[in-house]
Design a protein around this motif. Structure first.
Motif, PDB file in Angstrom:
ATOM      1  N   MET A 195       0.839  -1.206   0.000  1.00 15.52           N
ATOM      2  CA  MET A 195       0.000   0.000   0.000  1.00 15.52           C
ATOM      3  C   MET A 195       0.873   1.255   0.000  1.00 15.52           C
ATOM      4  SD  MET A 195      -3.049  -0.907   2.655  1.00 15.52           S
ATOM      5  CE  MET A 195      -4.649  -1.424   2.027  1.00 15.52           C
ATOM      6  N   ALA A 196       1.894   1.268   0.839  1.00 16.31           N
ATOM      7  CA  ALA A 196       2.794   2.420   0.915  1.00 16.31           C
ATOM      8  C   ALA A 196       3.541   2.609  -0.404  1.00 16.31           C
ATOM      9  CB  ALA A 196       3.777   2.246   2.070  1.00 16.31           C
ATOM     10  N   HIS A 197       4.026   1.511  -0.966  1.00 22.29           N
ATOM     11  CA  HIS A 197       4.771   1.579  -2.221  1.00 22.29           C
ATOM     12  C   HIS A 197       3.904   2.132  -3.358  1.00 22.29           C
ATOM     13  CE1 HIS A 197       6.507  -0.030  -5.993  1.00 22.29           C
ATOM     14  NE2 HIS A 197       7.659   0.271  -5.397  1.00 22.29           N
ATOM     15  N   ASN A 198       2.615   1.783  -3.355  1.00 24.02           N
ATOM     16  CA  ASN A 198       1.688   2.222  -4.405  1.00 24.02           C
ATOM     17  C   ASN A 198       0.897   3.477  -4.032  1.00 24.02           C
ATOM     18  OD1 ASN A 198       2.053   0.091  -6.450  1.00 24.02           O
ATOM     19  ND2 ASN A 198       1.339  -1.242  -4.814  1.00 24.02           N
ATOM     20  N   GLU A 199       1.274   4.102  -2.906  1.00 26.58           N
ATOM     21  CA  GLU A 199       0.587   5.291  -2.403  1.00 26.58           C
ATOM     22  C   GLU A 199      -0.917   5.054  -2.272  1.00 26.58           C
ATOM     23  OE1 GLU A 199       1.805   8.602  -4.832  1.00 26.58           O
ATOM     24  OE2 GLU A 199       3.911   8.352  -4.268  1.00 26.58           O
ATOM     25  N   GLU A 200      -1.263   3.900  -1.674  1.00 26.88           N
ATOM     26  CA  GLU A 200      -2.656   3.492  -1.469  1.00 26.88           C
ATOM     27  C   GLU A 200      -2.952   3.270   0.017  1.00 26.88           C
ATOM     28  OE1 GLU A 200      -5.094   3.142  -3.625  1.00 26.88           O
ATOM     29  OE2 GLU A 200      -4.212   2.848  -5.598  1.00 26.88           O
ATOM     30  N   GLU A 201      -2.302   4.037   0.892  1.00 28.63           N
ATOM     31  CA  GLU A 201      -2.428   3.827   2.332  1.00 28.63           C
ATOM     32  C   GLU A 201      -3.856   3.927   2.851  1.00 28.63           C
ATOM     33  OE1 GLU A 201      -0.125   5.836   0.943  1.00 28.63           O
ATOM     34  OE2 GLU A 201       1.805   5.560   1.914  1.00 28.63           O
ATOM     35  N   HIS A 202      -4.722   4.638   2.142  1.00 32.68           N
ATOM     36  CA  HIS A 202      -6.098   4.827   2.609  1.00 32.68           C
ATOM     37  C   HIS A 202      -7.082   3.903   1.911  1.00 32.68           C
ATOM     38  CE1 HIS A 202      -4.744   8.166   4.994  1.00 32.68           C
ATOM     39  NE2 HIS A 202      -4.146   8.674   3.935  1.00 32.68           N
ATOM     40  N   ALA A 203      -6.583   3.033   1.053  1.00 28.41           N
ATOM     41  CA  ALA A 203      -7.442   2.099   0.330  1.00 28.41           C
ATOM     42  C   ALA A 203      -7.757   0.888   1.202  1.00 28.41           C
ATOM     43  CB  ALA A 203      -6.755   1.653  -0.958  1.00 28.41           C
ATOM     44  N   SER A 204      -8.724   0.120   0.759  1.00 24.93           N
ATOM     45  CA  SER A 204      -9.068  -1.151   1.391  1.00 24.93           C
ATOM     46  C   SER A 204      -8.471  -2.277   0.562  1.00 24.93           C
ATOM     47  CB  SER A 204     -10.592  -1.316   1.430  1.00 24.93           C
ATOM     48  OG  SER A 204     -11.192  -0.282   2.166  1.00 24.93           O
ATOM     49  N   LEU A 205      -8.370  -3.451   1.153  1.00 21.57           N
ATOM     50  CA  LEU A 205      -7.919  -4.637   0.435  1.00 21.57           C
ATOM     51  C   LEU A 205      -9.150  -5.445   0.050  1.00 21.57           C
ATOM     52  CD1 LEU A 205      -5.631  -6.573  -0.510  1.00 21.57           C
ATOM     53  CD2 LEU A 205      -5.847  -7.677   1.739  1.00 21.57           C
ATOM     54  N   ARG A 206      -9.381  -5.564  -1.246  1.00 27.73           N
ATOM     55  CA  ARG A 206     -10.504  -6.377  -1.724  1.00 27.73           C
ATOM     56  C   ARG A 206      -9.988  -7.775  -2.060  1.00 27.73           C
ATOM     57  NH1 ARG A 206     -15.562  -5.848  -2.934  1.00 27.73           N
ATOM     58  NH2 ARG A 206     -15.503  -3.556  -2.911  1.00 27.73           N
ATOM     59  N   VAL A 207     -10.648  -8.788  -1.476  1.00 30.31           N
ATOM     60  CA  VAL A 207     -10.328 -10.181  -1.759  1.00 30.31           C
ATOM     61  C   VAL A 207     -11.502 -10.734  -2.547  1.00 30.31           C
ATOM     62  CG1 VAL A 207      -9.737 -12.427  -0.772  1.00 30.31           C
ATOM     63  CG2 VAL A 207      -9.025 -10.332   0.402  1.00 30.31           C
ATOM     64  N   ALA A 208     -11.205 -11.368  -3.690  1.00 33.92           N
ATOM     65  CA  ALA A 208     -12.269 -11.796  -4.594  1.00 33.92           C
ATOM     66  C   ALA A 208     -11.971 -13.157  -5.205  1.00 33.92           C
ATOM     67  CB  ALA A 208     -12.434 -10.756  -5.701  1.00 33.92           C
ATOM     68  N   VAL A 209     -12.986 -13.704  -5.842  1.00 36.92           N
ATOM     69  CA  VAL A 209     -12.884 -14.944  -6.593  1.00 36.92           C
ATOM     70  C   VAL A 209     -13.306 -14.627  -8.019  1.00 36.92           C
ATOM     71  CG1 VAL A 209     -13.827 -17.272  -6.881  1.00 36.92           C
ATOM     72  CG2 VAL A 209     -13.414 -16.374  -4.594  1.00 36.92           C
ATOM     73  N   LYS A 210     -12.539 -15.121  -8.983  1.00 35.49           N
ATOM     74  CA  LYS A 210     -12.889 -14.898 -10.385  1.00 35.49           C
ATOM     75  C   LYS A 210     -12.689 -16.193 -11.154  1.00 35.49           C
ATOM     76  CE  LYS A 210      -8.304 -13.053 -11.101  1.00 35.49           C
ATOM     77  NZ  LYS A 210      -7.452 -12.020 -11.538  1.00 35.49           N
ATOM     78  N   GLY A 211     -13.306 -16.291 -12.298  1.00 33.60           N
ATOM     79  CA  GLY A 211     -13.127 -17.457 -13.149  1.00 33.60           C
ATOM     80  C   GLY A 211     -11.739 -17.450 -13.744  1.00 33.60           C
TER      81      GLY A 211
END
Length: 124
Positions: free
Chosen positions: A22-38
């Motif tokens: 998150m820090a490396h991508n400057e996304e410190e305020h984002a959430s972590l989305r965990v998903a399932v995809k085909g």
């Protein structure tokens, strides 16, 4: 309004790695989305991404200072899934232990679940 519920379990080691990313991508305020995809040779694969949007039907949870999002559609397949980060001489990577997976592929990137049948695809 999103629903507070623990669907996945994030280990402390995984949380350190997520925070570093998150820090490396400057996304410190984002959430972590965990998903399932085909996809993948067993039919389903996991996805993790940073997300700034919380949907009404998302399940949310806070672990180690990280807000985790899981869609209602994916929650049944991911319930009780443990996400860890392992370091070795060959490098490091996330490991996912899903008690709902009926089978996993040999390359370790896809799985099969009774709750969501999917067509196997190539493992490229």
């Amino acid at each position: 309004m999103a629903i507070e519920k623990q669907v996945v379990i994030l280990t402390e080691a995984a949380s350190f790695q997520v925070k570093e990313m998150m820090a490396h991508n400057e996304e410190e305020h984002a959430s972590l989305r965990v998903a399932v995809k085909g996809g993948g040779c067993s039919g389903l694969s996991y996805g993790m991404a940073f997300d700034n949007d919380v949907n009404e039907d998302d399940f949310t949870d806070n672990q180690f200072g990280i807000r985790i999002l899981v869609s209602k559609d994916d929650a049944g397949i991911l319930q009780g899934t443990k996400i860890d980060f392992k370091q070795s001489l060959m490098g490091g990577g996330f490991t996912i232990d899903n008690p709902n997976a009926l089978a996993s592929c040999g390359c370790g990137t896809s799985f099969k679940a009774a709750a969501r049948p999917a067509e196997p695809q190539s493992c490229e």
